[in-house]
Design a protein around this motif. Structure first.
Motif, PDB file in Angstrom:
ATOM      1  N   UNK A  23       0.826  -1.210   0.000  1.00 37.58           N
ATOM      2  CA  UNK A  23       0.000   0.000   0.000  1.00 37.58           C
ATOM      3  C   UNK A  23       0.855   1.251   0.000  1.00 37.58           C
ATOM      4  N   UNK A  24       1.911   1.234   0.795  1.00 35.08           N
ATOM      5  CA  UNK A  24       2.811   2.396   0.851  1.00 35.08           C
ATOM      6  C   UNK A  24       3.480   2.633  -0.494  1.00 35.08           C
ATOM      7  N   UNK A  25       3.865   1.530  -1.145  1.00 36.96           N
ATOM      8  CA  UNK A  25       4.477   1.652  -2.469  1.00 36.96           C
ATOM      9  C   UNK A  25       3.488   2.243  -3.470  1.00 36.96           C
ATOM     10  N   UNK A  26       2.233   1.839  -3.404  1.00 36.61           N
ATOM     11  CA  UNK A  26       1.206   2.412  -4.281  1.00 36.61           C
ATOM     12  C   UNK A  26       1.083   3.910  -4.072  1.00 36.61           C
ATOM     13  N   UNK A  27       1.039   4.318  -2.779  1.00 40.79           N
ATOM     14  CA  UNK A  27       0.890   5.734  -2.455  1.00 40.79           C
ATOM     15  C   UNK A  27       2.105   6.522  -2.943  1.00 40.79           C
ATOM     16  N   UNK A  28       3.304   5.954  -2.744  1.00 39.08           N
ATOM     17  CA  UNK A  28       4.533   6.647  -3.137  1.00 39.08           C
ATOM     18  C   UNK A  28       4.615   6.823  -4.653  1.00 39.08           C
ATOM     19  N   UNK A  29       4.005   5.889  -5.402  1.00 36.78           N
ATOM     20  CA  UNK A  29       4.099   5.928  -6.869  1.00 36.78           C
ATOM     21  C   UNK A  29       2.851   6.488  -7.528  1.00 36.78           C
ATOM     22  N   UNK A  30       2.061   7.225  -6.780  1.00 36.42           N
ATOM     23  CA  UNK A  30       0.825   7.754  -7.346  1.00 36.42           C
ATOM     24  C   UNK A  30       1.086   8.638  -8.572  1.00 36.42           C
ATOM     25  N   UNK A  31       2.241   9.310  -8.586  1.00 36.46           N
ATOM     26  CA  UNK A  31       2.564  10.189  -9.712  1.00 36.46           C
ATOM     27  C   UNK A  31       3.607   9.596 -10.663  1.00 36.46           C
ATOM     28  N   UNK A  32       3.914   8.322 -10.503  1.00 39.04           N
ATOM     29  CA  UNK A  32       4.888   7.672 -11.382  1.00 39.04           C
ATOM     30  C   UNK A  32       4.212   7.250 -12.678  1.00 39.04           C
ATOM     31  N   UNK A  33       4.714   7.797 -13.803  1.00 38.57           N
ATOM     32  CA  UNK A  33       4.119   7.483 -15.095  1.00 38.57           C
ATOM     33  C   UNK A  33       4.277   5.998 -15.418  1.00 38.57           C
ATOM     34  N   UNK A  34       3.183   5.372 -15.806  1.00 39.67           N
ATOM     35  CA  UNK A  34       3.220   3.972 -16.212  1.00 39.67           C
ATOM     36  C   UNK A  34       3.094   2.988 -15.065  1.00 39.67           C
ATOM     37  N   UNK A  35       2.990   3.492 -13.827  1.00 45.15           N
ATOM     38  CA  UNK A  35       2.906   2.584 -12.676  1.00 45.15           C
ATOM     39  C   UNK A  35       1.520   1.944 -12.612  1.00 45.15           C
ATOM     40  N   UNK A  36       1.489   0.640 -12.368  1.00 41.97           N
ATOM     41  CA  UNK A  36       0.236  -0.095 -12.194  1.00 41.97           C
ATOM     42  C   UNK A  36       0.083  -0.479 -10.719  1.00 41.97           C
ATOM     43  N   UNK A  37      -1.091  -0.203 -10.214  1.00 39.41           N
ATOM     44  CA  UNK A  37      -1.380  -0.504  -8.804  1.00 39.41           C
ATOM     45  C   UNK A  37      -1.130  -1.976  -8.511  1.00 39.41           C
ATOM     46  N   UNK A  38      -0.593  -2.243  -7.288  1.00 43.05           N
ATOM     47  CA  UNK A  38      -0.318  -3.613  -6.870  1.00 43.05           C
ATOM     48  C   UNK A  38      -1.188  -3.980  -5.666  1.00 43.05           C
ATOM     49  N   UNK A  39      -1.504  -5.246  -5.584  1.00 38.33           N
ATOM     50  CA  UNK A  39      -2.329  -5.762  -4.481  1.00 38.33           C
ATOM     51  C   UNK A  39      -1.658  -7.019  -3.929  1.00 38.33           C
ATOM     52  N   UNK A 589      -9.462   9.676 -24.142  1.00 37.32           N
ATOM     53  CA  UNK A 589      -9.717  10.003 -22.736  1.00 37.32           C
ATOM     54  C   UNK A 589     -10.582   8.943 -22.079  1.00 37.32           C
ATOM     55  N   UNK A 590     -11.538   8.422 -22.824  1.00 40.85           N
ATOM     56  CA  UNK A 590     -12.393   7.366 -22.288  1.00 40.85           C
ATOM     57  C   UNK A 590     -11.573   6.118 -21.974  1.00 40.85           C
ATOM     58  N   UNK A 591     -10.676   5.755 -22.904  1.00 41.99           N
ATOM     59  CA  UNK A 591      -9.826   4.575 -22.683  1.00 41.99           C
ATOM     60  C   UNK A 591      -8.856   4.820 -21.529  1.00 41.99           C
ATOM     61  N   UNK A 592      -8.335   6.036 -21.445  1.00 38.66           N
ATOM     62  CA  UNK A 592      -7.394   6.365 -20.370  1.00 38.66           C
ATOM     63  C   UNK A 592      -8.077   6.291 -19.005  1.00 38.66           C
ATOM     64  N   UNK A 593      -9.281   6.831 -18.930  1.00 32.27           N
ATOM     65  CA  UNK A 593     -10.021   6.796 -17.666  1.00 32.27           C
ATOM     66  C   UNK A 593     -10.306   5.366 -17.230  1.00 32.27           C
ATOM     67  N   UNK A 594     -10.582   4.508 -18.206  1.00 32.11           N
ATOM     68  CA  UNK A 594     -10.855   3.108 -17.862  1.00 32.11           C
ATOM     69  C   UNK A 594      -9.614   2.440 -17.284  1.00 32.11           C
ATOM     70  N   UNK A 595      -8.469   2.679 -17.908  1.00 32.97           N
ATOM     71  CA  UNK A 595      -7.222   2.098 -17.399  1.00 32.97           C
ATOM     72  C   UNK A 595      -6.925   2.626 -16.000  1.00 32.97           C
ATOM     73  N   UNK A 600      -4.826   2.467 -11.988  1.00 33.71           N
ATOM     74  CA  UNK A 600      -4.269   3.650 -11.353  1.00 33.71           C
ATOM     75  C   UNK A 600      -4.405   3.613  -9.838  1.00 33.71           C
ATOM     76  N   UNK A 601      -3.634   4.455  -9.176  1.00 34.77           N
ATOM     77  CA  UNK A 601      -3.645   4.526  -7.711  1.00 34.77           C
ATOM     78  C   UNK A 601      -4.681   5.549  -7.264  1.00 34.77           C
ATOM     79  N   UNK A 602      -5.623   5.102  -6.415  1.00 35.57           N
ATOM     80  CA  UNK A 602      -6.624   5.981  -5.823  1.00 35.57           C
ATOM     81  C   UNK A 602      -6.200   6.269  -4.386  1.00 35.57           C
ATOM     82  N   UNK A 603      -5.822   7.503  -4.122  1.00 36.56           N
ATOM     83  CA  UNK A 603      -5.277   7.838  -2.813  1.00 36.56           C
ATOM     84  C   UNK A 603      -6.282   7.612  -1.686  1.00 36.56           C
ATOM     85  N   UNK A 604      -7.548   7.884  -1.937  1.00 33.41           N
ATOM     86  CA  UNK A 604      -8.563   7.666  -0.897  1.00 33.41           C
ATOM     87  C   UNK A 604      -8.652   6.185  -0.540  1.00 33.41           C
TER      88      UNK A 604
END
Length: 639
Positions: A23-39, A589-595, A600-604
């Motif tokens: 989770x911390x890594x996700x938060x730290x990489x919220x602005x990293x281009x190309x980063x995919x959220x991890x679980x 934009x529609x495709x980007x929003x879906x990805x 993407x990382x949702x900070x909330x």
């Protein structure tokens, strides 16, 4: 066997710690281009039987999963390709539209200025100052055409530089993806950081061309461009580059290379920025160049022809104001020879009728033993050309002949024909003497019964004092027999002055010379009145009226119309490109929003997870404390 609370607590602490780390890594990489959220995915450890019942023994992190939707990623790549292509097209066309609207307006202004100057000469034909102003206007028009051509050439160079930069970047990406594929083969598709970098490179690649991704079992990905060009196959990468254009060096070809093998690529099939840039050159810049050259040819031919219809202040037939339309400086680049040709034919294009020019460029194909076909690249229409052996030329083009200066064709030879090429760069004002403007008019009247197969034009006046020199009241009529190569002259009373032979195409008699052009044998009559007076403005008036005369495109357009039509075409394309860009951007934009919604990382969300895993960690730690207290109680009980 007792339930091991301490071990259960230990596994809970370790699992929660892993969850907190992910989770911390996700938060730290919220602005990293190309980063995919991890679980981090948890699972229970094997249970154990105790007293006839199964009890849990704790938990562990079974996998750290990278959230990736292949379908969404594919849609994003498609959207990116379409948007990049639309954006590039819009940018290039907008730039060209501004060029025509701002800098380009000098061309029609200069043309109108020349016509206005000719009107002024018509008002005062003997005024040398006004004549000088007319020559200055002619010079300004030639320079404005030169300048506009220079700007169009600059557009081509700039676009070619962009193409080269993109192909170099594609080669770099190809090499990087190949290296990543090799690393993934070693790590077994487990390194999320490598996968993110791989996906980011593929996404960047989709800006430049349409990308098809072929996943491999090892985690590596093979990449195809445009569905036909293999760029990366496993760890093997191809290099993309540009080579010298064929048949025109200034229009580079696109190639891919692996090892010593090279392959030519059709840019229009690739999509993305590359296709847009190539299409811009081929479908906009080249036609714009041709149409500007067509205007330059029209200007030069119109005024030079008008000069030949009149007399200057010395009583001589008017000379050229502008460079001759078939001068070497005006005809550079009219013929391009393909490198695959095996013949030795050396070709030259001569303009025969400016009004018949269309602004198109053509492909000439030869099929043995004697078939010559000319394909219009704008309309696709194919016309058969006729070989005139006596003249050494191919006839039947739209206002031009193709001369075979030397050598011979071989089966399958191809040439690119651009009749208008070089004209706007080569046009210059060549007249230097203000007295040379032919304001007065020569009167040559064809007989009403003529066949229409013969035309004449004045070449020179050598002696106005010659016997029977034709002036008003003493006109001379020539009956020209183009079949026999003879002419008979008659005076104003109709008395024959004798029959004489002539050597085509020139007749010289009675102190003047004129040219005879014939398309078929006939006997046609022309009456000459070569009277001259310094105050005669007839020809200057005629030149002024050329502003409104439809001289171009099969006598359907004025000279100004040629430039305005190009300007309107570019403007229309720019507006259409703006609409296409809006649509492409919405899809992207529609495709980007879906990805982003999936990967993407949702900070909330991550903040909530952080709190949840922190509480889990604390609870597991509390179990350890409880286990320790129980152990201490038992230990104290047996003391």
């Amino acid at each position: 066997m007792a339930i091991d609370l301490l071990n259960i607590a230990r596994t809970g602490v370790l699992a929660s710690q892993s969850q907190l780390g992910v989770t911390s890594s996700n938060i730290a990489n919220v602005n990293t281009e190309g980063y995919h959220r991890q679980v981090a995915q948890q699972a229970t450890t094997d249970s154990q039987m105790l007293g006839g019942n199964y009890y849990g023994t704790g938990t562990y992190v079974s996998d750290v999963k990278r959230i990736y939707n292949d379908y969404a990623a594919r849609e994003l790549r498609i959207g990116q390709t379409a948007k990049s292509e639309a954006q590039t097209t819009y940018d290039k066309l907008s730039e060209l539209d501004k060029l025509y609207s701002q800098i380009g307006k000098v061309v029609p202004d200069s043309l109108n200025g020349l016509f206005a100057s000719m009107d002024a000469v018509a008002n005062t034909p003997s005024d040398l100052g006004i004549r000088g102003t007319a020559l200055t206007s002619a010079d300004q028009l030639a320079k404005s055409l030169n300048q506009m051509q220079s700007h169009l050439d600059g557009q081509i160079k700039q676009t070619n530089s962009q193409i080269t930069a993109i192909t170099n970047r594609i080669s770099d990406i190809s090499k990087e993806i190949g290296n990543i594929n090799l690393e993934l083969m070693k790590s077994g598709d487990k390194d999320a950081q490598l996968l993110d970098k791989q996906d980011l490179l593929i996404q960047e690649l989709s800006q430049y061309a349409q990308v098809n991704v072929i996943p491999l079992d090892t985690g590596a990905k093979s990449i195809m461009l445009g569905g036909s060009v293999m760029l990366v196959s496993g760890e093997v990468s191809m290099k993309m580059s540009t080579t010298t254009g064929d048949p025109f060096p200034s229009e580079p070809r696109l190639t891919t290379t692996v090892g010593t093998q090279s392959l030519n690529v059709d840019p229009s099939s690739l999509g993305g920025k590359l296709a847009s840039l190539y299409n811009f050159v081929e479908n906009t810049l080249v036609p714009a160049n041709q149409e500007l050259g067509q205007l330059a040819l029209g200007v030069a031919d119109t005024f030079n022809q008008a000069q030949r219809d009149g007399f200057d202040l010395t009583g001589q037939v008017g000379s050229n104001i502008f460079t001759d339309i078939n001068d070497a400086s005006m005809s550079s680049g009219r013929v391009g020879e393909y490198s695959t040709n095996t013949g030795t034919a050396n070709l030259r294009v001569n303009i025969e009728s400016v009004s018949a020019l269309t602004g198109s460029h053509y492909e000439l194909n030869f099929t043995a033993p004697g078939t010559y076909e000319l394909k219009d690249d704008k309309t696709g229409q194919i016309q058969a050309l006729t070989l005139n052996v006596a003249e050494g030329r191919l006839e039947g083009g739209d206002g031009f002949h193709i001369y075979i200066d030397s050598g011979a064709f071989a089966n399958g030879d191809r040439f690119e024909i651009r009749p208008n090429a070089g004209a706007a760069a080569g046009i210059n004002k060549v007249m230097t003497d203000t007295k040379s403007i032919a304001a007065a008019s020569a009167k040559i009247t064809p007989d009403a019964t003529n066949s229409g197969n013969t035309q004449v034009k004045m070449l020179s006046v050598t002696n106005r004092g010659a016997t029977n020199f034709p002036v008003t009241g003493q006109e001379i009529t020539f009956a020209i027999n183009t079949t026999a190569g003879t002419y008979e002259a008659f005076d104003a009373a109709g008395t024959s002055l004798g029959v004489s032979p002539y050597t085509a195409p020139t007749i010289t008699a009675f102190g003047f010379s004129f040219e005879v052009k014939s398309t078929a044998g006939a006997t046609d009559r022309f009456t000459f009145d070569l009277s001259f007076a310094e105050g005669d403005n007839t020809n200057a008036v005629a030149m002024g009226k050329l502003a409104e005369t439809k001289l171009m495109n099969g006598n359907k357009s004025t000279l100004n119309d040629v430039f305005e039509q190009t300007k309107l075409s570019v403007g229309g394309k720019a507006k259409s490109a703006a609409i296409s860009l809006g649509s492409a951007d919405a899809v992207y934009q529609q495709a980007y929003d879906r990805v982003q919604s999936e990967s993407g990382v949702n900070l909330d969300e991550e903040a909530a997870n952080l709190l949840r895993f922190q509480q889990s960690y604390q609870a597991s730690a509390r179990i350890m404390t409880t286990a320790q207290q129980i152990f201490d109680t038992l230990f104290n009980a047996v003391r």
